[in-house]
Design a protein around this motif. Structure first.
Motif, short mmCIF file in Angstrom:
data_model
loop_
_atom_site.label_atom_id
_atom_site.label_comp_id
_atom_site.label_asym_id
_atom_site.label_seq_id
_atom_site.Cartn_x
_atom_site.Cartn_y
_atom_site.Cartn_z
N SER A 318 0.83 -1.19 0.00
CA SER A 318 0.00 0.00 0.00
C SER A 318 0.87 1.25 0.00
CB SER A 318 -0.91 -0.01 1.23
OG SER A 318 -1.55 1.24 1.39
N TRP A 319 0.46 2.27 -0.79
CA TRP A 319 1.20 3.52 -0.84
C TRP A 319 1.20 4.21 0.53
CZ3 TRP A 319 4.82 5.79 -3.37
CH2 TRP A 319 5.02 7.18 -3.27
N ARG A 320 0.16 3.96 1.29
CA ARG A 320 0.06 4.52 2.63
C ARG A 320 1.19 4.02 3.53
NH1 ARG A 320 -5.01 3.41 6.78
NH2 ARG A 320 -4.30 4.73 8.48
N SER A 321 1.71 2.83 3.22
CA SER A 321 2.74 2.21 4.06
C SER A 321 4.15 2.51 3.58
CB SER A 321 2.53 0.68 4.08
OG SER A 321 1.23 0.34 4.50
N ARG A 322 4.30 3.46 2.66
CA ARG A 322 5.62 3.71 2.06
C ARG A 322 6.67 4.13 3.09
NH1 ARG A 322 2.13 7.75 1.15
NH2 ARG A 322 2.76 9.94 1.50
N GLY A 323 6.23 4.74 4.18
CA GLY A 323 7.19 5.14 5.20
C GLY A 323 7.89 3.96 5.86
N MET A 324 7.26 2.77 5.79
CA MET A 324 7.85 1.58 6.39
C MET A 324 8.77 0.84 5.42
SD MET A 324 6.62 1.38 9.50
CE MET A 324 6.75 -0.33 10.01
N TRP A 325 8.79 1.22 4.16
CA TRP A 325 9.61 0.51 3.17
C TRP A 325 11.09 0.49 3.53
CZ3 TRP A 325 7.08 2.77 -1.93
CH2 TRP A 325 5.77 2.29 -2.02
N PRO A 326 11.71 1.63 3.88
CA PRO A 326 13.14 1.58 4.23
C PRO A 326 13.43 0.65 5.41
CG PRO A 326 12.45 3.85 3.85
CD PRO A 326 11.20 3.02 3.91
N LEU A 327 12.54 0.65 6.41
CA LEU A 327 12.74 -0.20 7.57
C LEU A 327 12.64 -1.67 7.18
CD1 LEU A 327 13.21 0.02 10.63
CD2 LEU A 327 10.74 -0.06 10.95
N TYR A 328 11.67 -2.00 6.34
CA TYR A 328 11.50 -3.38 5.89
C TYR A 328 12.70 -3.82 5.07
CZ TYR A 328 8.95 -7.53 4.34
OH TYR A 328 8.56 -8.84 4.12
#
Length: 448
Positions: A318-328
């Motif tokens: 989800s685009w809403r979750s993009r802030g978590m991408w670097p952490l993942y």
């Protein structure tokens, strides 16, 4: 006709395989091996400086002018009711001290909910005795071992407060910690959880002393950096505050996740809730001081991390979750790094056997790369010592443990690599929906 088709398919497969082998013979594998070696070496170096930079940013922005963290209280516009949750399983040796220490909170409006989760010792009797003496204590008894997540959820549903604070049954919460945690919920309605600052109580062995430095130089630094960069991988399960509305929004803790603290952290942030780090919310905890206990604890942490990566892979699209991408991405790279370290260590004996004795001895001698790694570790510990020293004053200061941190790359890196592999395998083999129940862990040697 079918036989002809089968023969044609087999011939095409053989032709494809021969072409592949011919291509592989031309690939410069020595160069590929060099790239892997550089990645294995430079990745922890790079991340050390990433964490240091983030930690310094956090310190300058939010921590520099805090005053005396052991005695100062934040000025709050109001003091809403707080429910402090203490899930217990076989905590007969610790829970009395935990609750008696908790009764000295410098906060005017709080209740204590102690959950006995099927303990087999005298935990329930001690809880009832304390509840008879202190009216702000409530006891919830679960007849069988349901797991920490179920215990926390039960207590949260029975709590009278919107703000909840969870601590372990062997933890000692600093008297001003509640006020510092509540401050974040009052300042920002989007804050769903606040992670505190755990400190090590038992520090009489080498492993204990190393963990003192680890929680300041590694754990504390990473939490500060992740807060600076936007998202936190996990709250501290031993000390964390929650907004009940946020918990209800995400369905509370998951009973089938080995590490409920990592899971709830991702659930909250994927749902749009923010997590804050509060270094002034101190909490002294017991940690393993044997290699066996440390191995079990870190394997469980690693397994919980991999379970979270597997479960929340799809929601991350989800685009809403993009802030978590670097952490993942960083978590996935860390897993890859651990597997590569094991693979390269397994190849070392083979390389030694295939090389001349003089070359093998040269491989064992110190190089500039090892010196760079040691210097980086010492710089990281020095930076964290500067930032974190004020939180160790009650325990005699952290400078006395600086020497022991030279063992961290040798002892803990190897242990963490092994536990990462072990935890990953356990997570992949675990059946989804399997209840995560309490286990009795090594608590080390107590030191009051």
């Amino acid at each position: 006709m079918e036989n002809l088709l089968d023969q044609a398919w087999v011939q095409q497969f053989i032709d494809w395989w021969l072409i592949t082998l011919e291509y592989l013979q031309e690939v410069p594998w020595w160069q590929f091996n060099e790239w892997l070696s550089r990645f294995v070496f430079y990745y922890p170096l790079l991340m050390a400086y990433v964490w240091m930079l983030g930690g310094m940013i956090y310190y300058v922005r939010w921590e520099r002018n805090r005053g005396n963290v052991l005695s100062d209280l934040p000025q709050l516009p109001e003091y809403p009711s707080v429910s402090i949750l203490i899930p217990c399983y076989n905590e007969g040796e610790n829970v009395r001290e935990t609750i008696e220490y908790l009764l000295h909170q410098e906060y005017p409006n709080y209740e204590i909910i102690a959950i006995n989760d099927g303990s087999k010792d005298n935990t329930l009797e001690i809880l009832h005795e304390l509840a008879d003496q202190h009216p702000q204590i409530r006891v919830v008894n679960l007849a069988s071992n349901q797991g920490k997540a179920v215990g926390l959820r039960t207590a949260a549903l029975l709590a009278n407060s919107e703000i909840l604070i969870g601590i372990d049954g062997d933890a000692l919460l600093a008297p001003n910690a509640t006020a510092w945690i509540v401050r974040h919920f009052l300042e920002d309605p989007h804050v769903g959880a606040v992670t505190g600052n755990p400190r090590i109580r038992n520090r009489s062995t080498l492993l204990g002393k190393i963990q003192v430095g680890e929680f300041s130089a590694i754990v504390g630094m990473i939490k500060r950096a992740q807060r600076s960069y936007g998202h936190v991988f996990t709250i501290s399960g031993v000390i964390a505050g929650f907004r009940k509305t946020a918990l209800h929004d995400v369905g509370y803790w998951s009973p089938d996740m080995v590490t409920e603290d990592i899971d709830i952290s991702w659930k909250l942030q994927l749902a749009g809730w923010a997590i804050r780090f509060e270094p002034n919310a101190l909490c002294w905890v017991l940690m393993p001081e044997t290699l066996n206990g440390l191995w079990k604890q870190r394997s469980r942490w690693a397994q919980g991390g991999v379970e979270v990566l597997l479960r929340y892979f799809r929601p991350l699209f989800s685009w809403r979750s993009r802030g978590m991408w670097p952490l993942y991405l960083e978590c996935c790279i860390s897993l890859t790094w651990a597997f590569l370290v094991v693979a390269m260590l397994a190849l070392v004996p083979i390389e030694w056997l295939s090389s001349e004795p003089q070359e093998a001895l040269e491989d064992l001698s110190p190089h500039w790369t090892s010196m760079l790694l040691c210097v980086t570790c010492l710089i990281q510990f020095a930076v964290s010592l500067t930032i974190d020293s004020s939180y160790e004053r009650k325990s005699g200061g952290s400078a006395q443990h600086y020497y022991w941190m030279i063992w961290y790359p040798i002892v803990y890196w190897l242990i963490n690599v092994g536990t990462t592999i072990n935890g990953c395998i356990k997570a992949l083999r675990k059946k989804r929906g399997q209840r995560a129940v309490w286990v009795t862990l090594d608590r080390g040697l107590r030191q009051k």
